[in-house]
Design a protein around this motif. Structure first.
Motif, short mmCIF file in Angstrom:
data_model
loop_
_atom_site.label_atom_id
_atom_site.label_comp_id
_atom_site.label_asym_id
_atom_site.label_seq_id
_atom_site.Cartn_x
_atom_site.Cartn_y
_atom_site.Cartn_z
N ARG A 77 -15.91 9.68 21.86
CA ARG A 77 -15.73 10.31 23.17
C ARG A 77 -16.87 9.95 24.12
NH1 ARG A 77 -13.86 16.58 22.17
NH2 ARG A 77 -12.00 16.14 20.95
N LEU A 78 -18.10 10.02 23.60
CA LEU A 78 -19.25 9.69 24.43
C LEU A 78 -19.20 8.24 24.91
CD1 LEU A 78 -22.15 11.51 22.53
CD2 LEU A 78 -21.24 12.08 24.79
N SER A 79 -18.79 7.37 24.01
CA SER A 79 -18.67 5.95 24.37
C SER A 79 -17.62 5.75 25.45
CB SER A 79 -18.31 5.14 23.11
OG SER A 79 -18.16 3.79 23.43
N LEU A 80 -16.48 6.41 25.28
CA LEU A 80 -15.43 6.31 26.31
C LEU A 80 -15.91 6.87 27.65
CD1 LEU A 80 -12.30 7.24 24.17
CD2 LEU A 80 -12.79 5.01 25.21
N MET A 81 -16.62 8.00 27.62
CA MET A 81 -17.14 8.58 28.87
C MET A 81 -18.13 7.63 29.55
SD MET A 81 -17.81 12.53 27.85
CE MET A 81 -16.61 13.44 26.91
N PHE A 82 -18.99 7.04 28.72
CA PHE A 82 -19.95 6.08 29.28
C PHE A 82 -19.22 4.90 29.92
CE2 PHE A 82 -22.41 2.14 28.72
CZ PHE A 82 -23.53 2.46 29.47
N ARG A 88 -16.48 2.96 36.86
CA ARG A 88 -16.46 3.53 38.21
C ARG A 88 -17.61 2.99 39.05
NH1 ARG A 88 -14.77 9.83 36.95
NH2 ARG A 88 -12.61 9.37 36.44
N GLU A 89 -18.78 2.87 38.41
CA GLU A 89 -19.94 2.31 39.14
C GLU A 89 -19.66 0.87 39.59
OE1 GLU A 89 -23.34 2.53 36.54
OE2 GLU A 89 -23.70 4.63 37.00
N ALA A 91 -16.78 -0.20 40.30
CA ALA A 91 -15.58 -0.12 41.14
C ALA A 91 -14.38 -0.78 40.46
CB ALA A 91 -15.82 -0.72 42.52
N ASP A 92 -14.38 -0.74 39.13
CA ASP A 92 -13.24 -1.28 38.35
C ASP A 92 -12.37 -0.08 37.95
OD1 ASP A 92 -11.48 -2.63 36.79
OD2 ASP A 92 -12.99 -3.67 35.57
N PHE A 93 -11.54 0.36 38.89
CA PHE A 93 -10.79 1.59 38.69
C PHE A 93 -9.66 1.44 37.68
CE2 PHE A 93 -12.81 2.00 42.89
CZ PHE A 93 -13.61 3.11 42.59
N ASP A 94 -9.15 0.26 37.50
CA ASP A 94 -8.13 0.03 36.47
C ASP A 94 -8.73 0.26 35.07
OD1 ASP A 94 -6.12 -0.56 38.25
OD2 ASP A 94 -6.40 -2.74 38.11
N LYS A 95 -9.93 -0.28 34.91
CA LYS A 95 -10.63 -0.12 33.63
C LYS A 95 -10.98 1.36 33.41
CE LYS A 95 -13.51 -3.43 31.47
NZ LYS A 95 -14.72 -4.26 31.50
N ALA A 96 -11.44 2.02 34.46
CA ALA A 96 -11.80 3.44 34.39
C ALA A 96 -10.57 4.27 34.01
CB ALA A 96 -12.39 3.92 35.70
N ALA A 97 -9.43 3.94 34.60
CA ALA A 97 -8.18 4.66 34.30
C ALA A 97 -7.78 4.42 32.85
CB ALA A 97 -7.07 4.21 35.24
N HIS A 98 -7.95 3.19 32.38
CA HIS A 98 -7.62 2.87 30.98
C HIS A 98 -8.50 3.68 30.01
CE1 HIS A 98 -6.45 0.59 27.47
NE2 HIS A 98 -7.73 0.32 27.22
N PHE A 99 -9.81 3.70 30.27
CA PHE A 99 -10.72 4.47 29.41
C PHE A 99 -10.46 5.97 29.49
CE2 PHE A 99 -13.77 0.72 29.77
CZ PHE A 99 -13.56 0.31 28.45
#
Length: 112
Positions: A77-82, A88-89, A91-99
């Motif tokens: 969970r911590l790894s996914l949150m990181f 997000r930092e 600005a890769d929102f597709d990747k952020a949505a996937h995680f």
């Protein structure tokens, strides 16, 4: 003393010695019985303690296994949150949505 009289004395003396030996032997046998009984009781108590220790050991193994699983889940969970924050930092929102989706699935399966 005559030979016959001497022989009677010897026989009586032997009988007394044999009787005394029998009494001593009985006392010794009784002591041995008590000691054996004590040993059996100690062995029984030891068996009970060993069984209790084995049971406790098994419980501790299960608790340890559960703690390891929870730790791994928390680490995931911590790894996914990181990774969500990092994406997000960047600005890769597709990747952020996937995680984020992976994190939700992980949380859903952990709660079951």
């Amino acid at each position: 003393m005559s030979k016959a009289r001497s022989s009677k004395h010897e026989k009586k003396a032997r009988r007394r010695v044999k009787a005394k030996c029998r009494k001593e032997l009985k006392v010794e046998m009784e002591d041995i019985r008590k000691e054996q009984k004590s040993i059996k009781e100690a062995q029984s108590q030891l068996r009970e303690k060993l069984t209790a220790t084995r049971t406790e050991c098994e419980v501790l193994r299960e608790e340890t296994k559960l703690m390891i699983q929870r730790s791994a889940s928390t680490q995931l969970r911590l790894s996914l949150m990181f990774n969500i924050i990092k994406a997000r930092e960047d600005a890769d929102f597709d990747k952020a949505a996937h995680f984020t989706l992976l994190l939700r699935e992980t949380i859903a399966t952990d709660d079951v």
